[in-house]
Design an enzyme around this catalytic site. Structure first.
Site, PDB file in Angstrom:
ATOM      1  N   ASP A  95     -38.139  33.384  18.067  1.00 18.90           N
ATOM      2  CA  ASP A  95     -39.127  31.869  18.199  1.00 18.90           C
ATOM      3  C   ASP A  95     -38.562  31.794  19.759  1.00 18.90           C
ATOM      4  OD1 ASP A  95     -41.081  29.740  18.711  1.00 18.90           O
ATOM      5  OD2 ASP A  95     -39.049  28.636  18.502  1.00 18.90           O
ATOM      6  N   ASP A  97     -39.281  28.772  22.179  1.00 19.51           N
ATOM      7  CA  ASP A  97     -39.139  27.409  22.701  1.00 19.51           C
ATOM      8  C   ASP A  97     -38.244  26.883  21.787  1.00 19.51           C
ATOM      9  OD1 ASP A  97     -41.646  26.963  24.407  1.00 19.51           O
ATOM     10  OD2 ASP A  97     -42.501  27.621  23.412  1.00 19.51           O
ATOM     11  N   ARG A 141     -53.289  20.053  22.769  1.00 16.79           N
ATOM     12  CA  ARG A 141     -52.113  20.022  23.967  1.00 16.79           C
ATOM     13  C   ARG A 141     -52.528  20.510  25.131  1.00 16.79           C
ATOM     14  NH1 ARG A 141     -47.363  22.188  20.913  1.00 16.79           N
ATOM     15  NH2 ARG A 141     -48.578  22.751  19.142  1.00 16.79           N
ATOM     16  N   GLY A 186     -45.523  30.487  19.397  1.00 15.76           N
ATOM     17  CA  GLY A 186     -46.528  29.474  19.934  1.00 15.76           C
ATOM     18  C   GLY A 186     -46.943  28.994  21.271  1.00 15.76           C
ATOM     19  N   ASN A 256     -43.726  26.158  11.937  1.00 18.18           N
ATOM     20  CA  ASN A 256     -44.500  27.246  12.415  1.00 18.18           C
ATOM     21  C   ASN A 256     -43.973  28.749  12.534  1.00 18.18           C
ATOM     22  OD1 ASN A 256     -43.602  26.635  14.420  1.00 18.18           O
ATOM     23  ND2 ASN A 256     -45.142  27.486  16.228  1.00 18.18           N
TER      24      ASN A 256
END
Length: 300
Positions: A95, A97, A141, A186, A256
């Site tokens: 991932d 972030d 967002r 994401g 996620n």
């Protein structure tokens, strides 16, 4: 210098066990290590460096107590039935972030619009798993970013985004041992493309922010990369490479990431939300990203 450095090896009564425990911490101290080793009835302790040791042939039936003690002492612990060579793995999936990098990029972009608190609250709820529909939470967002100058993304990348400790060494070592590197996020391609070039990553997938006349429109182009998409990208790469779960290292921090982590034998929760720590096989709560390397044998 760790207090453990002067205590490289000591021996405990032999037991017919085959579980090894890797203990790691930025501040690893011999008394803490000895206490864990005694609790796990380890045969011995092998120093891997000033911040890591391997407890040899320990019992597995005290794992809950060991994990609680390690958490209290600020140590990460990993239980391994055997120590494999990292070249036996084929994929390192990550991932972006708050895993590969130190920030949630969308929150920092929102700061340019004076909406960081509002966006960050949605991000946090999504990462904890309280918002089940990631795609919807992302659209909410991104809509709040409408009108933000595209230049704000450059500012975030240049002044706010940093690699998390150990990231570069982890990626370079994995690549050097033949693993394919996959970044699935994401977040946004604006950042993943730059990280791909910077770290020489093999594959990257993320969301595309729509821009019109130099400003964000508040929309995302194309299909959203959510948890299911992350897992699908990893599955596709695994199929191409003939990789089974035992050949995959996957790292993430939020809800996620769970579907992706479920595909890997080496599933790693990095500074993760509780829902991820509960389901991942391994956790790095205190150590840098390259602490993963101490679970394997490496070429030197």
């Amino acid at each position: 210098m760790s207090a453990f450095a002067a205590c490289a090896c000591f021996v405990f009564p032999s037991l017919p066990m085959s579980v090894h425990i890797i203990l790691q911490s930025p501040h690893l101290y011999a008394p803490q290590v000895e206490k864990v080793a005694a609790l796990a009835s380890a045969e011995g302790v092998q120093a891997l460096g000033p911040t890591a040791v391997r407890l040899l042939h320990a019992q597995d039936d005290t794992r809950a107590q060991v994990e609680a003690l390690c958490l209290q002492a600020g140590m990460d612990c990993a239980y391994l039935a055997r120590i494999r060579h990292i070249a036996d793995c084929r994929i390192l999936a990550m991932d972006m972030d708050s895993t590969l990098v130190n920030i949630e990029c969308i929150d920092e972009i929102a700061a340019a619009a004076g909406r960081k608190a509002e966006v960050a609250a949605i991000t946090e709820a999504a990462m904890r798993g309280e918002i089940k529909d990631f795609a919807e939470s992302l659209r909410r967002r991104v809509a709040l970013l409408k009108g933000v100058p595209e230049q704000a993304l450059h500012q975030v990348y240049e002044h706010r985004l940093q690699l998390n400790p150990g990231a570069q060494r982890l990626v370079e070592t994995a690549r050097g041992h033949g693993l394919a590197t996959l970044l699935v996020s994401g977040g946004f391609t604006f950042f993943t493309r730059r990280l791909q070039e910077r770290l020489r990553l093999d594959h990257c997938h993320a969301n595309v922010l729509k821009v019109h006349e130099g400003k964000l429109t508040g929309e995302v182009e194309g299909p959203i990369v959510d948890g299911a998409a992350k897992a699908a990208h990893l599955q596709a790469l695994a199929k191409d490479m003939g990789a089974d779960p035992e050949h995959i290292i996957a790292m993430g921090d939020g809800a996620n990431d769970l579907a992706m982590l479920a595909l890997a034998e080496y599933s790693v929760a990095y500074r993760a939300k509780p829902v991820v720590r509960e389901q991942a096989r391994f956790a790095l709560n205190f150590s840098p990203l390259d602490a993963v390397l101490n679970w394997f044998r490496l070429r030197h």
